[in-house]
Design a protein around this motif. Structure first.
Motif, PDB file in Angstrom:
ATOM      1  N   MET A   1       0.826  -1.174   0.000  1.00 26.53           N
ATOM      2  CA  MET A   1       0.000   0.000   0.000  1.00 26.53           C
ATOM      3  C   MET A   1       0.878   1.248   0.000  1.00 26.53           C
ATOM      4  N   ARG A   2       0.422   2.260  -0.675  1.00 27.22           N
ATOM      5  CA  ARG A   2       1.199   3.503  -0.748  1.00 27.22           C
ATOM      6  C   ARG A   2       1.096   4.294   0.551  1.00 27.22           C
ATOM      7  N   ASN A   3       2.159   5.007   0.838  1.00 24.81           N
ATOM      8  CA  ASN A   3       2.224   5.859   2.023  1.00 24.81           C
ATOM      9  C   ASN A   3       1.461   7.153   1.716  1.00 24.81           C
ATOM     10  N   PRO A   4       0.327   7.416   2.386  1.00 25.14           N
ATOM     11  CA  PRO A   4      -0.482   8.592   2.043  1.00 25.14           C
ATOM     12  C   PRO A   4       0.243   9.916   2.262  1.00 25.14           C
ATOM     13  N   LYS A   5       1.044  10.000   3.324  1.00 22.17           N
ATOM     14  CA  LYS A   5       1.772  11.254   3.568  1.00 22.17           C
ATOM     15  C   LYS A   5       2.758  11.527   2.446  1.00 22.17           C
ATOM     16  N   ARG A   6       3.467  10.490   2.006  1.00 19.12           N
ATOM     17  CA  ARG A   6       4.447  10.660   0.935  1.00 19.12           C
ATOM     18  C   ARG A   6       3.769  11.047  -0.381  1.00 19.12           C
ATOM     19  N   VAL A   7       2.636  10.418  -0.684  1.00 16.45           N
ATOM     20  CA  VAL A   7       1.921  10.722  -1.926  1.00 16.45           C
ATOM     21  C   VAL A   7       1.439  12.175  -1.919  1.00 16.45           C
ATOM     22  N   LEU A   8       0.842  12.603  -0.811  1.00 21.02           N
ATOM     23  CA  LEU A   8       0.363  13.987  -0.719  1.00 21.02           C
ATOM     24  C   LEU A   8       1.517  14.989  -0.810  1.00 21.02           C
ATOM     25  N   ALA A   9       2.593  14.714  -0.079  1.00 24.78           N
ATOM     26  CA  ALA A   9       3.736  15.632  -0.070  1.00 24.78           C
ATOM     27  C   ALA A   9       4.407  15.694  -1.439  1.00 24.78           C
ATOM     28  N   ALA A  10       4.575  14.554  -2.086  1.00 25.28           N
ATOM     29  CA  ALA A  10       5.203  14.536  -3.411  1.00 25.28           C
ATOM     30  C   ALA A  10       4.342  15.274  -4.433  1.00 25.28           C
ATOM     31  N   SER A  11       3.036  15.085  -4.358  1.00 26.09           N
ATOM     32  CA  SER A  11       2.137  15.792  -5.273  1.00 26.09           C
ATOM     33  C   SER A  11       2.244  17.302  -5.082  1.00 26.09           C
ATOM     34  N   THR A  12       2.337  17.719  -3.830  1.00 23.15           N
ATOM     35  CA  THR A  12       2.478  19.144  -3.534  1.00 23.15           C
ATOM     36  C   THR A  12       3.784  19.685  -4.104  1.00 23.15           C
ATOM     37  N   LEU A  13       4.873  18.952  -3.927  1.00 25.88           N
ATOM     38  CA  LEU A  13       6.174  19.419  -4.423  1.00 25.88           C
ATOM     39  C   LEU A  13       6.212  19.486  -5.955  1.00 25.88           C
ATOM     40  N   ILE A  14       5.586  18.528  -6.624  1.00 24.20           N
ATOM     41  CA  ILE A  14       5.568  18.558  -8.089  1.00 24.20           C
ATOM     42  C   ILE A  14       4.743  19.750  -8.575  1.00 24.20           C
ATOM     43  N   ALA A  15       3.588  19.973  -7.958  1.00 26.95           N
ATOM     44  CA  ALA A  15       2.777  21.144  -8.317  1.00 26.95           C
ATOM     45  C   ALA A  15       3.539  22.435  -8.031  1.00 26.95           C
ATOM     46  N   GLU A  16       4.256  22.453  -6.934  1.00 27.52           N
ATOM     47  CA  GLU A  16       5.042  23.627  -6.569  1.00 27.52           C
ATOM     48  C   GLU A  16       6.167  23.874  -7.573  1.00 27.52           C
ATOM     49  N   ALA A  17       6.782  22.809  -8.047  1.00 24.82           N
ATOM     50  CA  ALA A  17       7.836  22.954  -9.061  1.00 24.82           C
ATOM     51  C   ALA A  17       7.280  23.612 -10.315  1.00 24.82           C
ATOM     52  N   LEU A  18       6.089  23.214 -10.718  1.00 25.26           N
ATOM     53  CA  LEU A  18       5.467  23.824 -11.904  1.00 25.26           C
ATOM     54  C   LEU A  18       5.156  25.294 -11.663  1.00 25.26           C
ATOM     55  N   VAL A  19       4.614  25.611 -10.503  1.00 21.38           N
ATOM     56  CA  VAL A  19       4.289  27.006 -10.192  1.00 21.38           C
ATOM     57  C   VAL A  19       5.557  27.848 -10.135  1.00 21.38           C
ATOM     58  N   VAL A  20       6.607  27.327  -9.515  1.00 17.35           N
ATOM     59  CA  VAL A  20       7.880  28.061  -9.438  1.00 17.35           C
ATOM     60  C   VAL A  20       8.440  28.291 -10.840  1.00 17.35           C
ATOM     61  N   PHE A  21       8.359  27.277 -11.685  1.00 20.44           N
ATOM     62  CA  PHE A  21       8.853  27.414 -13.058  1.00 20.44           C
ATOM     63  C   PHE A  21       8.115  28.535 -13.790  1.00 20.44           C
ATOM     64  N   PHE A  22       6.777  28.527 -13.714  1.00 14.96           N
ATOM     65  CA  PHE A  22       6.013  29.556 -14.416  1.00 14.96           C
ATOM     66  C   PHE A  22       6.171  30.929 -13.773  1.00 14.96           C
ATOM     67  N   ALA A  23       6.320  30.982 -12.455  1.00 17.95           N
ATOM     68  CA  ALA A  23       6.576  32.255 -11.786  1.00 17.95           C
ATOM     69  C   ALA A  23       7.942  32.805 -12.193  1.00 17.95           C
ATOM     70  N   THR A  24       8.901  31.913 -12.404  1.00 18.93           N
ATOM     71  CA  THR A  24      10.228  32.331 -12.863  1.00 18.93           C
ATOM     72  C   THR A  24      10.136  32.972 -14.238  1.00 18.93           C
ATOM     73  N   LEU A  25       9.367  32.368 -15.110  1.00 16.93           N
ATOM     74  CA  LEU A  25       9.181  32.958 -16.447  1.00 16.93           C
ATOM     75  C   LEU A  25       8.527  34.332 -16.356  1.00 16.93           C
ATOM     76  N   ALA A  26       7.542  34.475 -15.478  1.00 14.85           N
ATOM     77  CA  ALA A  26       6.888  35.780 -15.314  1.00 14.85           C
ATOM     78  C   ALA A  26       7.859  36.811 -14.743  1.00 14.85           C
ATOM     79  N   ALA A  27       8.671  36.411 -13.765  1.00 16.48           N
ATOM     80  CA  ALA A  27       9.637  37.340 -13.157  1.00 16.48           C
ATOM     81  C   ALA A  27      10.668  37.804 -14.187  1.00 16.48           C
ATOM     82  N   THR A  28      11.104  36.903 -15.058  1.00 16.92           N
ATOM     83  CA  THR A  28      12.089  37.304 -16.069  1.00 16.92           C
ATOM     84  C   THR A  28      11.478  38.260 -17.084  1.00 16.92           C
ATOM     85  N   ALA A  29      10.197  38.102 -17.349  1.00 17.10           N
ATOM     86  CA  ALA A  29       9.536  39.015 -18.285  1.00 17.10           C
ATOM     87  C   ALA A  29       9.386  40.407 -17.678  1.00 17.10           C
TER      88      ALA A  29
END
Length: 127
Positions: A1-29
């Motif tokens: 069985m999957r570890n629920p804390k790890r799944v939730l935390a990993a999902s948050t970090l991946i979403a955060e990576a995408l937001v940081v990437f797009f925020a970086t593009l906006a900041a450079t503009a």
């Protein structure tokens, strides 16, 4: 069985990576003079979020996750003025989501263990 804390935390970090990437593009503009610095810093933070998601099998991964939350909130104070409070808000929001994922994930793990123990006690011997 999957570890629920790890799944939730990993999902948050991946979403955060995408937001940081797009925020970086906006900041450079918004601030062309520091474009390379913003791209490198934002790319490193986004990459660290993805790498941290893979490190969540150990306590060090969760500690790094907290460090990344602080870095992302603090990054709001180095981006262009027009983008500052938006980035701080995004950082605070994700830090809250991170805390919530760890809190709920831990509770789900604990309750799942209680249910498993209860079921094990009910099983007749020899089955």
């Amino acid at each position: 069985m999957r570890n629920p804390k790890r799944v939730l935390a990993a999902s948050t970090l991946i979403a955060e990576a995408l937001v940081v990437f797009f925020a970086t593009l906006a900041a450079t503009a918004l601030h062309r003079e520091e474009q390379t610095s913003y791209l490198v810093a934002g790319g490193v933070v986004a990459l660290l979020c993805v790498l941290c998601a893979g490190l969540l099998r150990s306590r060090a991964g969760y500690a790094l996750g907290w460090v990344l939350q602080a870095v992302i909130v603090a990054s709001g104070f180095v981006v262009p003025e027009a983008f500052r409070w938006t980035m701080v808000g995004i950082g605070v929001a994700f830090a809250g989501i991170w805390w919530g994922c760890l809190h709920v994930g831990t509770r789900v793990e604990r309750e799942r263990d209680l249910v498993a123990r209860g079921l094990a006690e009910r099983r007749p011997e020899g089955s």
